[in-house]
Scaffold this motif. Sequence first.
Motif, PDB file in Angstrom:
ATOM      1  N   LEU A 112       0.810  -1.213   0.000  1.00  0.00           N
ATOM      2  CA  LEU A 112       0.000   0.000   0.000  1.00  0.00           C
ATOM      3  C   LEU A 112       0.853   1.279   0.000  1.00  0.00           C
ATOM      4  CD1 LEU A 112      -3.008   0.621   2.403  1.00  0.00           C
ATOM      5  CD2 LEU A 112      -1.609   2.403   1.469  1.00  0.00           C
ATOM      6  N   THR A 113       1.779   1.369   0.940  1.00  0.00           N
ATOM      7  CA  THR A 113       2.535   2.623   1.050  1.00  0.00           C
ATOM      8  C   THR A 113       3.378   2.863  -0.208  1.00  0.00           C
ATOM      9  OG1 THR A 113       2.594   2.273   3.447  1.00  0.00           O
ATOM     10  CG2 THR A 113       4.030   3.983   2.573  1.00  0.00           C
ATOM     11  N   PHE A 140      -3.527   7.388   9.213  1.00  0.00           N
ATOM     12  CA  PHE A 140      -2.613   6.303   9.551  1.00  0.00           C
ATOM     13  C   PHE A 140      -1.169   6.804   9.398  1.00  0.00           C
ATOM     14  CE2 PHE A 140      -0.258   2.402   9.014  1.00  0.00           C
ATOM     15  CZ  PHE A 140      -0.815   1.604  10.000  1.00  0.00           C
ATOM     16  N   ASP A 143       0.662   6.939   6.061  1.00  0.00           N
ATOM     17  CA  ASP A 143       0.164   7.958   5.131  1.00  0.00           C
ATOM     18  C   ASP A 143       0.727   9.329   5.494  1.00  0.00           C
ATOM     19  OD1 ASP A 143      -1.341   5.721   4.623  1.00  0.00           O
ATOM     20  OD2 ASP A 143      -3.209   6.787   4.302  1.00  0.00           O
ATOM     21  N   ASP A 225      -7.003   6.461   0.266  1.00  0.00           N
ATOM     22  CA  ASP A 225      -6.399   5.256   0.825  1.00  0.00           C
ATOM     23  C   ASP A 225      -7.565   4.380   1.295  1.00  0.00           C
ATOM     24  OD1 ASP A 225      -5.500   3.300   2.525  1.00  0.00           O
ATOM     25  OD2 ASP A 225      -4.085   4.566   3.605  1.00  0.00           O
ATOM     26  N   ALA A 227      -7.445   1.290   2.501  1.00  0.00           N
ATOM     27  CA  ALA A 227      -7.018   0.150   3.317  1.00  0.00           C
ATOM     28  C   ALA A 227      -8.192  -0.439   4.083  1.00  0.00           C
ATOM     29  CB  ALA A 227      -5.931   0.584   4.300  1.00  0.00           C
ATOM     30  N   HIS A 228      -9.059   0.441   4.595  1.00  0.00           N
ATOM     31  CA  HIS A 228     -10.186  -0.017   5.405  1.00  0.00           C
ATOM     32  C   HIS A 228     -11.500   0.024   4.632  1.00  0.00           C
ATOM     33  CE1 HIS A 228      -7.929  -0.285   9.211  1.00  0.00           C
ATOM     34  NE2 HIS A 228      -7.143   0.547   8.555  1.00  0.00           N
ATOM     35  N   TYR A 250      -4.689  -7.328   2.933  1.00  0.00           N
ATOM     36  CA  TYR A 250      -4.600  -8.274   4.059  1.00  0.00           C
ATOM     37  C   TYR A 250      -5.652  -8.032   5.139  1.00  0.00           C
ATOM     38  CZ  TYR A 250      -1.542  -4.345   5.344  1.00  0.00           C
ATOM     39  OH  TYR A 250      -1.028  -3.093   5.538  1.00  0.00           O
ATOM     40  N   LYS A 251      -6.463  -6.977   4.971  1.00  0.00           N
ATOM     41  CA  LYS A 251      -7.502  -6.716   5.986  1.00  0.00           C
ATOM     42  C   LYS A 251      -8.778  -7.443   5.547  1.00  0.00           C
ATOM     43  CE  LYS A 251      -5.459  -2.200   6.998  1.00  0.00           C
ATOM     44  NZ  LYS A 251      -4.883  -2.489   8.317  1.00  0.00           N
TER      45      LYS A 251
END
Length: 427
Positions: A112-113, A140, A143, A225, A227-228, A250-251
């Motif tokens: 991600l980053t 986060f 970020d 982003d 991610a969530h 991976y979440k």
Amino acid sequence: MTNFEVQSGFQSGEDFAIAMDERDPLREFRQRFLFPRTADGDCVYLCGHSLGLQPKTAAAYVEEELKDWAQLGVEGHFRAKNPWMPYHRLLTEKTAELVGAKPLEVVVMNSLTVNLHLMMVSFYRPTKGRHKIVVERGAFPSDQYAVQSQIRFHGLDPATSLIELTPRPGEFCLSDDDIDTVIEREGDQIALIVLGGVNYATGQVFDMARITRSGHARGCVVGFDLAHGAGNLPLKLHEWGPDFAVWCSYKYLNGGPGCAAGCFVHERHAHGWDLPRFAGWWGHDEQSRFEMGPNFRAMSGADGWQLSNPSIVSLAVLRASMDVFHEAGMERLRAKSVSLTGYLEFLLSQKASSNFAVITPHEEERRGAQLSIRVLRNGRALCERLAEEGILGDWREPDTFRVAPVPLYNSYHDVFRFVQRFAAAIG
Ligand SMILES: Cc1ncc(COP(=O)(O)O)c(C=O)c1O
């Protein structure tokens, strides 16, 4: 029945949880995942916002690639059952479906980053007048580090080039109106707006369509982003129109620790040959990649941002998970998620105490699967004690216990067991 029970449609007894599970059209999917165990049985795993569970089919998907590698060696790039050269394409359709994008707009690559940096290389192009980046305060940390380092990379100073959106005094979440006000007020100095689609700490979902509209109206580039967000919410990235988005797998996507991440680049940039970008051979035109020439020619769409040949093992696990996701369907998952999270909120409200408060928004369109519970006293110790008993959420400093009932594999009974134990532990 209490008034609250009548209003919400939920009931506080265990028999209600069991009946809801029996009626759940997605209940079979729970059997497709491996749950960590304690000596007494399965954990109550409410940690899919951090690391999703392993699909039982993952091992077979990986085994297939290991077998082809053993039998074919390097030839596997072209002769494996699923040749490794174009292997990432096996994920394109389902990834596009998951985030509401066209296949051309998505790619699975890197982490991600790294993807966030690659996107900012292309889409953060500060000028003297328009140089600011807008983020959420308390985004986060990765970020925050990424945007600050990008600002410095351009010879600028975060003190003057970073705008942090801040909740109103006494509040934990951002108001949509306040976000608009900042964009409206500072718009002509803003180069880039980059927000989490879902804030990792509070679980607040942002109105991505509205933010994109407001940002674009003021000439700003907009990225998210997710991610969530990916695998948690139905997304319509193409329609909403942000310039880019990045997410990890991976979440909620259950791709395993450190799994290859996702990246979306809107179609309008698919042939953006003039955009500056950091290049690698895997983003080079496929037809001529193995001619080994010195001049980079980017592929169209998100594929053109790839750098390296990807880890096939990592992609194999993600395929296993995405196949399950595809079968369950995001709309059905979201319907269950709204109900399951509402049920968690309802049960917590029945155990009201001065030592905790849910800080995630109440409105269903402003949250996904996660509820963030602010614990005022001894929260970390409480979280650790519950973990020892096999009740798994996670702790985020300074005071937040995050729990996520994931519709793909969590049950109403998981939520019931969690709240019983949480309430007993908090006293
Ligand atoms: C919102 C958010 N952004 C970025 C990251 C960093 O992810 P990675 O280590 O995959 O780059 C995370 C990790 O949990 C996250 O939750």
